[in-house]
Design a protein around this motif. Structure first.
Motif, short mmCIF file in Angstrom:
data_model
loop_
_atom_site.label_atom_id
_atom_site.label_comp_id
_atom_site.label_asym_id
_atom_site.label_seq_id
_atom_site.Cartn_x
_atom_site.Cartn_y
_atom_site.Cartn_z
N ALA A 105 44.56 -6.25 0.96
CA ALA A 105 43.65 -6.60 2.06
C ALA A 105 42.81 -5.39 2.45
CB ALA A 105 44.44 -7.09 3.27
N ASP A 106 41.57 -5.66 2.86
CA ASP A 106 40.71 -4.63 3.42
C ASP A 106 41.10 -4.44 4.88
OD1 ASP A 106 38.73 -3.02 4.42
OD2 ASP A 106 37.05 -4.25 3.73
N LEU A 136 44.30 -1.59 2.20
CA LEU A 136 43.38 -0.56 1.75
C LEU A 136 42.63 0.06 2.93
CD1 LEU A 136 41.71 -1.99 -1.49
CD2 LEU A 136 43.64 -0.42 -1.28
N TYR A 137 42.33 1.35 2.81
CA TYR A 137 41.48 2.12 3.72
C TYR A 137 42.14 2.44 5.05
CZ TYR A 137 38.22 -0.01 0.42
OH TYR A 137 37.60 -0.45 -0.73
N ILE A 175 37.31 11.26 7.31
CA ILE A 175 35.95 11.12 6.78
C ILE A 175 36.09 11.17 5.26
CG2 ILE A 175 33.61 12.05 6.73
CD1 ILE A 175 34.15 13.34 9.42
N ARG A 176 36.29 10.01 4.66
CA ARG A 176 36.62 9.94 3.24
C ARG A 176 35.39 10.07 2.34
NH1 ARG A 176 40.40 5.48 4.93
NH2 ARG A 176 42.49 6.37 4.88
N GLY A 195 35.18 5.47 2.17
CA GLY A 195 34.84 6.52 1.22
C GLY A 195 33.80 6.09 0.19
N GLN A 196 32.90 5.17 0.57
CA GLN A 196 31.90 4.68 -0.37
C GLN A 196 30.78 5.69 -0.54
OE1 GLN A 196 32.75 2.12 -1.90
NE2 GLN A 196 34.10 0.96 -0.59
N GLY A 197 30.04 5.54 -1.67
CA GLY A 197 28.92 6.41 -1.97
C GLY A 197 27.60 5.82 -1.51
N ILE A 198 26.53 6.50 -1.87
CA ILE A 198 25.20 6.12 -1.39
C ILE A 198 24.75 4.78 -1.93
CG2 ILE A 198 24.03 7.36 -3.27
CD1 ILE A 198 21.83 8.03 -1.21
N MET A 199 25.17 4.41 -3.14
CA MET A 199 24.72 3.15 -3.71
C MET A 199 25.23 1.95 -2.89
SD MET A 199 22.83 4.15 -6.07
CE MET A 199 22.44 2.53 -6.72
N THR A 200 26.40 2.11 -2.29
CA THR A 200 26.98 1.02 -1.51
C THR A 200 26.28 0.83 -0.17
OG1 THR A 200 29.10 1.56 -2.52
CG2 THR A 200 29.15 0.06 -0.67
N VAL A 201 25.78 1.93 0.41
CA VAL A 201 25.16 1.84 1.73
C VAL A 201 23.64 1.79 1.65
CG1 VAL A 201 27.08 2.97 2.89
CG2 VAL A 201 25.21 4.35 2.00
#
Length: 368
Positions: free
Chosen positions: A120-121, A163-164, A248-249, A335-341
């Motif tokens: 689960a998120d 998760l997270y 701050i992942r 902890g996502q990168g720039i492509m996700t946001v």
């Protein structure tokens, strides 16, 4: 007594003559009741679910059908690997994943035990907990029914992964929302009130009579508030990291960029408000009370947007805090990168440009 009645009538006349006071007294309760009545729905629905079944059999098929038939779940489809599950989770495309072990039914028949995993998120702890509770209840109901039909006892062992946010800390949910609310209200109010105060005192005309262009004057007035807002961001991040233990992942510079973009958007909105009102009180009402309610209710910081009526869901697309809070959660918590946001950054940037153009056009119209 007649004098007393005259004074009462006088007060009624004053109230009815003041449209702003009348709007606050009569209109605000109606708006609050409608917004909170429809938006304040803590029930978790529309849980986007993916299923990974490496060896489909009669048991896995029956469990999956029960999940699909449950009104709380939206099964988005079958996936073909655990890596695909992880990718969907990172993209924010699913809230829950159901993963069966290979040979699920065969293991029940031969050993009396089978393994199933729920992922689960938990960036929203309430939603993650409720989702796993729902699906665990479905599994328990299936097992109880099958035990009544079969003479051989068996046991299904569910494993749950959050998760997270494995500690299920509520601060993981509220820190991004608080950032969005504080920056929106403070930045917008500071800018709008400052400019309107200059207009009321007559000093704005002196500034605009200087060799500088009006747009340059307005931009210069926003720079100090940008610096002060950046200090607010730094203090919030420090408190959340060292006091509330919110990690701050993701990339720290990317997080700062998103915060700076949101600050600029809020300041630009303050500029627009200053071109539409003439008094400081009006600026406070519009930038403070007027923006606080949509930010609290329609941004997703407290109430799940997916549970709201369609009208409110569509309205939330115009609330800047919704996109900022989503981006901050992806960077800080997941902890996502720039492509996700990138979608959120594009929307915030588009809103900033749109509000800036409107502010410039209204400023020129007011000076004409």
């Amino acid at each position: 007594m007649s004098q007393f009645n005259a004074f009462v009538q006088k007060e009624f006349y004053h109230i009815f003559r003041d449209k702003r006071t009348l709007l606050i007294i009569l209109g605000m309760p109606i708006v609050q009741m409608l917004l909170f009545g429809f938006a304040m729905n803590m029930e978790v629905t529309h849980i986007r679910t993916a299923v990974f079944d490496p060896s489909p059999d009669q048991s896995t098929t029956q469990i999956t059908r029960r999940i699909e038939a449950n009104p709380y779940f939206d099964v988005v489809g079958q996936v073909h690997s655990e890596e695909e599950v992880n990718n969907l989770m990172r993209q924010g495309a699913i809230d829950l994943a159901v993963i069966y072990e290979s040979g699920f039914h065969r293991n029940i028949v031969h050993s009396g035990e089978a393994q199933i995993q729920f992922i689960a998120d938990a960036s929203d702890p309430n939603r993650g907990t409720v989702a796993t509770n729902y699906v665990t209840g479905i599994l328990a109901g299936y097992q109880q029914e099958m035990m009544q039909l079969q003479t051989i006892p068996f046991h299904i062992n569910p494993e749950t992964r959050m998760l997270y946010n494995p500690q299920m800390e509520s601060a993981y949910l509220f820190v991004p929302g608080i950032m969005g609310l504080i920056l929106m209200i403070i930045c917008t109010m500071m800018t709008s009130v400052s400019i309107v105060r200059e207009q009321e005192q007559g000093t704005m005309e002196v500034l605009l009579a200087s060799p500088l262009k009006p747009v340059t004057v307005l931009m210069a007035k926003t720079i100090p508030y940008t610096v002060l807002s950046a200090i607010n961001v730094a203090s919030i991040l420090l408190l959340s990291f060292f006091v509330l233990n919110v990690p701050i992942r993701g990339n720290f510079l990317l997080l700062l960029f998103v915060c700076l973009l949101y600050i600029l958007l809020s300041l630009t909105l303050g500029l627009l408000i200053s071109t539409l009102v003439k008094k400081q009180l009006d600026a406070v009402l519009v930038s403070g009370i007027g923006l606080m309610m949509p930010t609290l209710v329609l941004s997703g910081m407290i109430f799940p947007i997916g549970n709201m009526p369609l009208v409110l869901q569509w309205s939330s697309y115009f609330v800047p805090a919704r996109w900022f809070i989503t981006a901050v959660r992806k960077i800080m918590i997941e902890g996502q990168g720039i492509m996700t946001v990138l979608p959120e950054i594009g929307i915030l940037l588009g809103m900033t440009v749109f509000l800036a153009v409107l502010s410039i056009l209204n400023t020129k119209k007011r000076l004409a």
